[in-house]
Each structure stands twice: as C-alpha cells, then as structure tokens.
Design an enzyme around this catalytic site. Structure first.
Site: not given
Ligand code: 9MG
Length: 279
Positions: A260, A225
């Site tokens: 994630r 990010k």
């Molecule tokens: C789809 N998506 C993109 N970034 C995310 C994040 O930080 N958390 C979740 N649950 N989905 C995300």
C-alpha cells in the site's frame, strides 16, 4: 504454494505477481499529502494518475488513521468518499478498496462499486462491520492494530510482537470463518506503525514470512510512515519515498503480495524487479 485473493467471486492470483495498492486520501488532515485531494475532482484525477502508473488497487479513504487523528462523522466520511468512488468506478475497472472503520461507510462504498474493505480495526471496531462483510463478497484486509488511532502510540508493549500478531491473525481467521467468511477473501496486514515502536516494526518486517498464517497473502503498508523518518533521522516527508521503494522490494522478496503506497510507479518497478529475481 498458490496465493489467491477472492474478490467478488473472482480469484486474483498473487503467486507470481503481487499487487500495488495506491493511496487516495480524501481528507483535510492526511499526514503525508496534507489534504491535497479533499476536492472530489482532484481526488479522481489523482486516482486516475495512480492507475496510469500501474496501480492494481486504489485505496480510497475519508478519515485519517494517523496517530492522534480526530474521528470523522459517518455523514462527512460518506460525503468525501462516495463521489470519488462513483466517479472512479464509472471511468475504470481497476479494483477499489474502501479504507474505513465504519460499517455504514463500507456498505455504501461497496454499493457504489468498491471491491475491497480495508478496515484497520480488522472488523473489530464497529459491531456492524462483521455483518456488512458477511452480506457482501468484497475482499477484506484484516490488519493488526493495538489500541485505536487515538491511543495506539502511547507506549506500545508486547512480550513477542511477532508471536502476538500471528496469534491475532489465527484468531481473526478462525472467528471470521465461523461467521461464514471464507479465508480466500482475506489478506493479512501486520499494521506497521499501528501501536508499534520502531523496534516492533523492524521485528515484524524481518519476520514477514512467518506472518502468512494459513497461507493467506500479506499486505505491507509502510509508505511515508514515521518509522522511515526515524531510521533516516529526517523530518522531511520527501525523504521517505525512496526508502519506501527499498522496503517494497525487500518486503516482496520476503513474501509480501500487496503493498500500500503513495507513490505508485517506482513501487510497481520495485515489485517487478523483486519478482524477476524471485523467479
Ligand atoms: C489506512 N491505512 C494506513 N496505513 C495502513 C496500513 O499499513 N495498512 C492498511 N491496510 N491500511 C492502512
């Protein structure tokens, strides 16, 4: 305290061992893989590679949620994700999560074999999503987002971001429970980068232990990010993978149970190292 995630009537115990959710973007405009997996075959191949690297969950999405991304029609989103979900389901029992803001896509994905609904609006975007969630027994990721992917980075403001995210989690757990959804099905996600400045993201990361409202597990998504690029003062996407691993270890130490990520293997290693020290 035990940390259980109920998915399809099966208790997944996250108390000792957290889960790594590998990202499979089936989009032409994904901010960090440039749409490399738009083709079904390549997306499936990528998904199977993530499983071989230790992914516990595959998060399959056909609409980008990056800031300013163009919305996609449901038919197109279904065309992208359903063949991938069906193919992955036929090859493996690994948990599949559908990353969508649309009830019709979530419903079709669960029918095709998805186990978890990851809706970045926290089931508040599409009015039909709550019913879809009630009518299945999929696990649910309830994320905090201020605004929509189109508007969220336009001057995000909070009096106290940690308190506001906690209050949001409390309210969502309460209203979902009133709708008949058990808390055990829910994992909470502070939504790093979703309507937050760098300062907000740092405050949330520092306060992770306080965000586990009602003892629900916390999912952290910081992989590649822009907050990492900002902290490194680097525009290079490749520079974001190692810091992601560092944040995974840190977040796990602070109590996160699910991460994630794009690059699964090193993040699995980071989780296991943090857990070895946590004991
Ligand atoms: C789809 N998506 C993109 N970034 C995310 C994040 O930080 N958390 C979740 N649950 N989905 C995300």
């Amino acid at each position: 305290m035990k940390s259980i995630w109920l998915i399809h009537d099966i208790d997944h115990d996250l108390s000792q061992r957290g889960m790594v959710m590998g990202i499979v973007n089936v989009t032409p405009d994904s901010f960090s893989d440039g749409g490399r997996f738009l083709d079904t075959g390549r997306a499936v191949e990528h998904a199977l590679k993530l499983i071989s690297e230790g992914a516990d969950i595959l998060d399959i999405g056909g609409e980008s949620t990056r800031p300013g991304a163009e919305p996609v029609e449901a038919a197109e989103e279904l065309r992208r994700v359903l063949p991938v979900i069906r193919a992955v389901r036929s090859e493996t029992k690994t948990l599949i999560s559908i990353d969508t803001m649309k009830a019709s896509v979530a419903r079709a994905a669960v029918e095709a074999g998805a186990d978890i609904i990851n809706d970045v609006t926290g089931l508040r975007g599409d009015p039909a999503m709550l019913r879809t969630a009630c009518e299945c027994d999929a696990g649910l990721v309830i994320m905090h987002m201020s605004g929509t992917p189109q508007t969220m980075q336009k001057l995000p403001q909070y009096d106290d971001v940690v308190r506001e995210v906690q209050t949001y989690f409390e309210a969502r757990l309460h209203s979902l429970e009133n709708a008949g959804i058990s808390r055990e099905r829910i994992v909470l996600d502070p939504g790093f980068g979703f309507g937050k400045t760098l300062g907000h993201n740092i405050s949330l990361m520092r306060s992770l232990p306080e965000l586990s409202v009602s003892g629900r597990p916390i999912l952290v998504g910081v992989s590649r990010k822009s907050m990492i690029g900002r902290l490194l003062e680097s525009e290079e996407l490749e520079d974001r993978d190692w810091p992601t691993v560092a944040l995974t270890a840190h977040a796990r130490e602070l109590g996160a149970r699910v991460v994630r990520v794009h690059d699964v293997k090193p993040n699995v290693y980071a989780m296991r190292m943090a857990e070895a020290i946590l004991g």
